[in-house]
Design a protein around this motif. Structure first.
Motif, PDB file in Angstrom:
ATOM      1  N   PRO A 255       0.844  -1.209   0.000  1.00 19.15           N
ATOM      2  CA  PRO A 255       0.000   0.000   0.000  1.00 19.15           C
ATOM      3  C   PRO A 255       0.876   1.255   0.000  1.00 19.15           C
ATOM      4  O   PRO A 255       1.899   1.302   0.683  1.00 19.15           O
ATOM      5  N   TYR A 256       0.479   2.274  -0.756  1.00 15.55           N
ATOM      6  CA  TYR A 256       1.398   3.387  -0.968  1.00 15.55           C
ATOM      7  C   TYR A 256       0.674   4.724  -1.074  1.00 15.55           C
ATOM      8  O   TYR A 256      -0.528   4.791  -1.320  1.00 15.55           O
ATOM      9  N   THR A 257       1.468   5.768  -0.895  1.00 11.08           N
ATOM     10  CA  THR A 257       1.073   7.121  -1.259  1.00 11.08           C
ATOM     11  C   THR A 257       2.301   7.796  -1.853  1.00 11.08           C
ATOM     12  O   THR A 257       3.368   7.791  -1.240  1.00 11.08           O
ATOM     13  N   ILE A 258       2.158   8.354  -3.032  1.00  8.56           N
ATOM     14  CA  ILE A 258       3.233   9.113  -3.670  1.00  8.56           C
ATOM     15  C   ILE A 258       2.858  10.589  -3.605  1.00  8.56           C
ATOM     16  O   ILE A 258       1.761  10.972  -3.992  1.00  8.56           O
ATOM     17  N   LEU A 259       3.771  11.396  -3.101  1.00  6.52           N
ATOM     18  CA  LEU A 259       3.555  12.844  -3.059  1.00  6.52           C
ATOM     19  C   LEU A 259       4.414  13.501  -4.131  1.00  6.52           C
ATOM     20  O   LEU A 259       5.641  13.438  -4.085  1.00  6.52           O
ATOM     21  N   HIS A 260       3.760  14.092  -5.117  1.00  6.36           N
ATOM     22  CA  HIS A 260       4.442  14.891  -6.124  1.00  6.36           C
ATOM     23  C   HIS A 260       4.487  16.327  -5.620  1.00  6.36           C
ATOM     24  O   HIS A 260       3.459  16.992  -5.526  1.00  6.36           O
ATOM     25  N   ALA A 261       5.689  16.801  -5.297  1.00  6.53           N
ATOM     26  CA  ALA A 261       5.858  18.191  -4.880  1.00  6.53           C
ATOM     27  C   ALA A 261       6.540  18.969  -5.995  1.00  6.53           C
ATOM     28  O   ALA A 261       7.319  18.411  -6.771  1.00  6.53           O
ATOM     29  N   THR A 262       6.232  20.244  -6.097  1.00  2.00           N
ATOM     30  CA  THR A 262       7.007  21.085  -6.989  1.00  2.00           C
ATOM     31  C   THR A 262       8.401  21.251  -6.392  1.00  2.00           C
ATOM     32  O   THR A 262       8.660  20.864  -5.255  1.00  2.00           O
ATOM     33  N   HIS A 263       9.305  21.833  -7.160  1.00  2.07           N
ATOM     34  CA  HIS A 263      10.685  21.934  -6.688  1.00  2.07           C
ATOM     35  C   HIS A 263      10.776  22.813  -5.453  1.00  2.07           C
ATOM     36  O   HIS A 263      10.065  23.807  -5.314  1.00  2.07           O
ATOM     37  N   PHE A 264      11.671  22.432  -4.569  1.00  2.00           N
ATOM     38  CA  PHE A 264      11.853  23.175  -3.331  1.00  2.00           C
ATOM     39  C   PHE A 264      12.579  24.494  -3.616  1.00  2.00           C
ATOM     40  O   PHE A 264      13.429  24.574  -4.498  1.00  2.00           O
ATOM     41  N   TYR A 265      12.287  25.503  -2.812  1.00  3.70           N
ATOM     42  CA  TYR A 265      13.077  26.725  -2.884  1.00  3.70           C
ATOM     43  C   TYR A 265      14.564  26.392  -2.705  1.00  3.70           C
ATOM     44  O   TYR A 265      15.424  26.982  -3.357  1.00  3.70           O
ATOM     45  N   GLU A 266      14.846  25.469  -1.805  1.00  3.63           N
ATOM     46  CA  GLU A 266      16.235  25.106  -1.533  1.00  3.63           C
ATOM     47  C   GLU A 266      16.931  24.501  -2.759  1.00  3.63           C
ATOM     48  O   GLU A 266      18.164  24.485  -2.831  1.00  3.63           O
ATOM     49  N   PHE A 267      16.150  24.014  -3.715  1.00  6.31           N
ATOM     50  CA  PHE A 267      16.709  23.385  -4.904  1.00  6.31           C
ATOM     51  C   PHE A 267      17.162  24.418  -5.935  1.00  6.31           C
ATOM     52  O   PHE A 267      17.814  24.069  -6.916  1.00  6.31           O
ATOM     53  N   LEU A 268      16.854  25.685  -5.707  1.00  9.35           N
ATOM     54  CA  LEU A 268      17.270  26.716  -6.651  1.00  9.35           C
ATOM     55  C   LEU A 268      18.785  26.766  -6.788  1.00  9.35           C
ATOM     56  O   LEU A 268      19.310  27.047  -7.870  1.00  9.35           O
ATOM     57  N   LEU A 269      19.499  26.485  -5.707  1.00  8.97           N
ATOM     58  CA  LEU A 269      20.956  26.504  -5.781  1.00  8.97           C
ATOM     59  C   LEU A 269      21.471  25.410  -6.718  1.00  8.97           C
ATOM     60  O   LEU A 269      22.421  25.633  -7.470  1.00  8.97           O
ATOM     61  N   ALA A 270      20.837  24.242  -6.706  1.00  5.97           N
ATOM     62  CA  ALA A 270      21.236  23.177  -7.627  1.00  5.97           C
ATOM     63  C   ALA A 270      20.958  23.577  -9.071  1.00  5.97           C
ATOM     64  O   ALA A 270      21.727  23.227  -9.984  1.00  5.97           O
ATOM     65  N   ILE A 271      19.860  24.298  -9.308  1.00  9.09           N
ATOM     66  CA  ILE A 271      19.567  24.791 -10.651  1.00  9.09           C
ATOM     67  C   ILE A 271      20.667  25.744 -11.103  1.00  9.09           C
ATOM     68  O   ILE A 271      21.146  25.680 -12.250  1.00  9.09           O
ATOM     69  N   VAL A 272      21.096  26.610 -10.203  1.00  9.75           N
ATOM     70  CA  VAL A 272      22.182  27.541 -10.522  1.00  9.75           C
ATOM     71  C   VAL A 272      23.459  26.779 -10.851  1.00  9.75           C
ATOM     72  O   VAL A 272      24.123  27.026 -11.867  1.00  9.75           O
ATOM     73  N   GLU A 273      23.820  25.836 -10.002  1.00  7.72           N
ATOM     74  CA  GLU A 273      25.075  25.102 -10.189  1.00  7.72           C
ATOM     75  C   GLU A 273      25.075  24.318 -11.495  1.00  7.72           C
ATOM     76  O   GLU A 273      26.115  24.199 -12.162  1.00  7.72           O
ATOM     77  N   ALA A 274      23.919  23.777 -11.877  1.00 15.56           N
ATOM     78  CA  ALA A 274      23.833  22.990 -13.105  1.00 15.56           C
ATOM     79  C   ALA A 274      23.873  23.854 -14.354  1.00 15.56           C
ATOM     80  O   ALA A 274      24.228  23.372 -15.437  1.00 15.56           O
ATOM     81  N   ALA A 275      23.522  25.139 -14.228  1.00 11.17           N
ATOM     82  CA  ALA A 275      23.387  26.009 -15.400  1.00 11.17           C
ATOM     83  C   ALA A 275      24.590  26.924 -15.627  1.00 11.17           C
ATOM     84  O   ALA A 275      24.670  27.580 -16.656  1.00 11.17           O
ATOM     85  N   ILE A 276      25.518  26.972 -14.689  1.00 11.88           N
ATOM     86  CA  ILE A 276      26.632  27.908 -14.796  1.00 11.88           C
ATOM     87  C   ILE A 276      27.531  27.560 -15.976  1.00 11.88           C
ATOM     88  O   ILE A 276      27.947  26.411 -16.146  1.00 11.88           O
ATOM     89  N   ALA A 277      27.845  28.567 -16.784  1.00 10.64           N
ATOM     90  CA  ALA A 277      28.838  28.439 -17.854  1.00 10.64           C
ATOM     91  C   ALA A 277      29.435  29.820 -18.094  1.00 10.64           C
ATOM     92  O   ALA A 277      28.746  30.722 -18.578  1.00 10.64           O
TER      93      ALA A 277
END
Length: 254
Positions: free
Chosen positions: A124-146
């Motif tokens: 038996p399960y429950t899956i929670l789909h959350a939008t991206h965390f505010y804290e994840f913005l730093l990972a977006i920055v790190e992945a996009a830097i060039a």
């Protein structure tokens, strides 16, 4: 209630574990630092013995490339097999809004395949789909830097505070399984490039943000429907500016 939190020392997992302990439950926070590894299966049978509920808050590091796909699919198989052996009554998993729309990304493809395993497992399960965390913005920055430039998609996002996600997961864990996927989002919808521009601007970072519809997002191209929830999603109340003022990133010294 005996509850095991996989990834219990990570951003969301440690918050979920603390909330459940404060509510009087017997909680075990499991991760590689405690000898539990879902990728190899090490320690799972021991830590799940007597568990009523398993909360899977684990995440791939780094969140891109084929290793992330292997992390989610192999980890789900080992964890669900161990839950079946232990007789776990409720599997709670955190995932991401838009997972089923981003097959070109190894990260999201791995998440989607892991979710399919959960639905087919018989646990038996429950899956929670959350939008991206505010804290994840730093990972977006790190992945996009060039070269001091961040090329980012103008796709819409509706991020949420990890503390709100943790509260939702803790509440789900002590309830009956939904055997369904629920969606959770933040209160504000904004274009990714605009939000990151505000984020790095507040931190006085040295990066220029360029809006580029062709910029990949962890291997996937986005449109305005890729990362935002459906109409029936529950929306939390903490806005970005409130989160940022309270966060470690406010006026960070770069």
């Amino acid at each position: 209630m005996n509850i095991v939190v996989i990834g219990g020392h990570g951003l969301v997992g440690r918050q979920v574990a603390a909330l459940l302990r404060n509510d009087g439950h017997n909680v075990t926070a499991a991760s590689r630092v405690t000898g539990v590894d879902i990728v190899t299966g090490a320690g799972l049978d021991d830590v799940l013995a007597g568990a009523h509920v398993v909360v899977d808050a684990s995440n791939a590091e780094p969140p891109y490339g084929e290793p992330s796909y292997a992390f989610f699919t192999t980890g789900a198989r080992h964890l669900l097999d161990a839950e079946q052996r232990a007789g776990v009554k409720h599997h709670v998993s955190i995932s991401v809004v838009g997972t089923d729309r981003l097959e070109s990304s190894p990260y999201f493809r791995g998440k989607a395949h892991a979710e399919a395993m959960i639905r087919a497992s018989g646990v038996p399960y429950t899956i929670l789909h959350a939008t991206h965390f505010y804290e994840f913005l730093l990972a977006i920055v790190e992945a996009a830097i060039a070269d001091q430039v961040l090329r980012l998609s103008p796709a819409l996002i509706q991020p949420v505070a990890s503390s709100d996600v943790a509260e939702a997961m803790a509440a789900i864990a002590v309830g009956e399984p939904f055997n369904a996927t629920l969606e959770l989002a933040g209160p504000e919808r904004e274009r990714m490039s605009d939000l990151v521009r505000r984020f790095v601007g507040d931190m006085e970072s040295p990066f220029d943000v360029v809006t580029d519809p062709g910029a990949p997002y962890f291997g996937a191209l986005l449109d305005d429907g890729s990362l935002v929830p459906r109409a029936e999603a529950r929306c939390c109340t903490m806005p970005f500016n409130t989160w940022l003022r309270r966060s470690e990133y406010a006026r960070a010294n770069w």
